[in-house]
Design a protein around this motif. Structure first.
Motif, PDB file in Angstrom:
ATOM      1  N   GLN A 176       0.827  -1.208   0.000  1.00 50.24           N
ATOM      2  CA  GLN A 176       0.000   0.000   0.000  1.00 50.24           C
ATOM      3  C   GLN A 176       0.860   1.256   0.000  1.00 50.24           C
ATOM      4  N   LEU A 177       1.955   1.206   0.729  1.00 50.52           N
ATOM      5  CA  LEU A 177       2.866   2.345   0.744  1.00 50.52           C
ATOM      6  C   LEU A 177       3.520   2.531  -0.620  1.00 50.52           C
ATOM      7  N   ALA A 178       3.862   1.422  -1.279  1.00 46.24           N
ATOM      8  CA  ALA A 178       4.455   1.500  -2.617  1.00 46.24           C
ATOM      9  C   ALA A 178       3.466   2.105  -3.608  1.00 46.24           C
ATOM     10  N   ASN A 182       4.214   5.187  -6.008  1.00 47.30           N
ATOM     11  CA  ASN A 182       4.228   4.996  -7.455  1.00 47.30           C
ATOM     12  C   ASN A 182       3.130   5.769  -8.175  1.00 47.30           C
ATOM     13  N   PHE A 183       1.980   5.938  -7.533  1.00 44.64           N
ATOM     14  CA  PHE A 183       0.844   6.546  -8.218  1.00 44.64           C
ATOM     15  C   PHE A 183       0.569   7.985  -7.789  1.00 44.64           C
ATOM     16  N   PRO A 187       4.599  10.455  -9.973  1.00 42.80           N
ATOM     17  CA  PRO A 187       4.058  11.277 -11.064  1.00 42.80           C
ATOM     18  C   PRO A 187       4.057  12.768 -10.741  1.00 42.80           C
ATOM     19  N   ALA A 188       3.690  13.127  -9.502  1.00 43.54           N
ATOM     20  CA  ALA A 188       3.657  14.545  -9.129  1.00 43.54           C
ATOM     21  C   ALA A 188       5.042  15.167  -9.219  1.00 43.54           C
ATOM     22  N   THR A 189       6.076  14.380  -8.915  1.00 41.33           N
ATOM     23  CA  THR A 189       7.448  14.890  -8.947  1.00 41.33           C
ATOM     24  C   THR A 189       7.960  15.025 -10.378  1.00 41.33           C
TER      25      THR A 189
END
Length: 263
Positions: A176-178, A182-183, A187-189
């Motif tokens: 869940q942390l991954a 990842n999602f 992407p925001a970075t």
């Protein structure tokens, strides 16, 4: 006749300094993994992109692309490591069962929040500083406006530290942390102008970028180095500061409720 000694109970001290020290020492003791590895990753990005795009991309006049790239890589490293520190600590504490040792001492939810947050900011700033020092050897870089550099560095690390606390509370396992990383974080970075100016994007994606708070963090941070930015630094500061306040209040609310901590 025996006399009894009267013992006056002393108020228990706060566990805040101990928790803060614990969270700082978590990443300091494994500095090869938590500090050196991100610096190496950023350096590889710099070398690869500099070799491929140095003579093909010109973002600001009189600013080589390699130099333009350094603040973005610094901020990317700070964001990722500020998020990783509290999120990994909380989920490891939950899985190993030692989370109870954080809940038992006389420490309020605000002190828990600030201990995790300050440790996250410390790790992010340290990694960013090391990336900047190493990258400067490959690309000349100078700070023109230190206030903006420091303000956006601290607030950006604060945002990711608060988000890391939220993710650590919400996640019950590493998968869940991954998913969070990842999602959301990745992407925001990557879609925030680390490797480019948003003015080089089509109009639609420029509008999308303006909904990404990480864009304002990187753009304002870069302004401190070049005195140039894609958005007003004051507007960026307002956005980044507002996002930090919202996430900080939400994280403290979760901690006050004991969300997934007492069950």
């Amino acid at each position: 006749m025996t006399t009894q000694k009267i013992v006056i109970p002393q108020p228990a001290g706060s566990g805040f300094p101990t928790l803060l020290r614990k969270e700082v020492m978590r990443f300091v003791k494994v500095g090869f993994q938590t500090i050196a590895a991100p610096v190496l990753t950023a350096l590889l990005y710099l070398v690869v992109f500099a070799q491929v795009l140095q003579n093909r991309v010109q973002v600001y006049d009189a600013v080589p692309y390699t130099t333009f790239l350094v603040p973005g890589l610094m901020m990317m490293s700070m964001l990722q490591n500020s998020f990783a520190n509290p999120s990994s600590s909380l989920i490891q504490s939950r899985i190993t069962g030692n989370l109870v040792f954080i809940l038992l001492p006389p420490i309020s939810h605000r002190e828990i929040f600030w201990a995790y947050l300050l440790a996250a900011v410390a790790r992010g700033l340290l990694v960013g500083l090391c990336v900047g020092l190493v990258a400067t050897a490959f690309a000349g870089l100078s700070i023109q406006q230190p206030f903006w550099v420091l303000a956006f560095a601290v607030l950006a690390c604060g945002i990711m530290g608060a988000l890391g606390i939220i993710a650590g509370l919400w996640s019950e396992k590493f998968d869940q942390l991954a998913a969070f990383q990842n999602f959301l974080i990745l992407p925001a970075t990557f879609l925030s102008g680390v490797f480019y100016s948003i003015h080089s994007l089509p109009a639609f994606w420029q509008q999308v970028s303006h909904w990404n708070p990480v864009f304002y963090a990187i753009d304002g941070f870069r302004y401190g180095f070049f005195s140039r930015a894609d958005a007003s630094p004051w507007h960026s500061l307002a956005v980044v500061g507002g996002v930090f306040i919202v996430l900080a209040l939400y994280a403290q609310w979760l901690l006050a409720r004991g969300y997934k901590l007492r069950s």
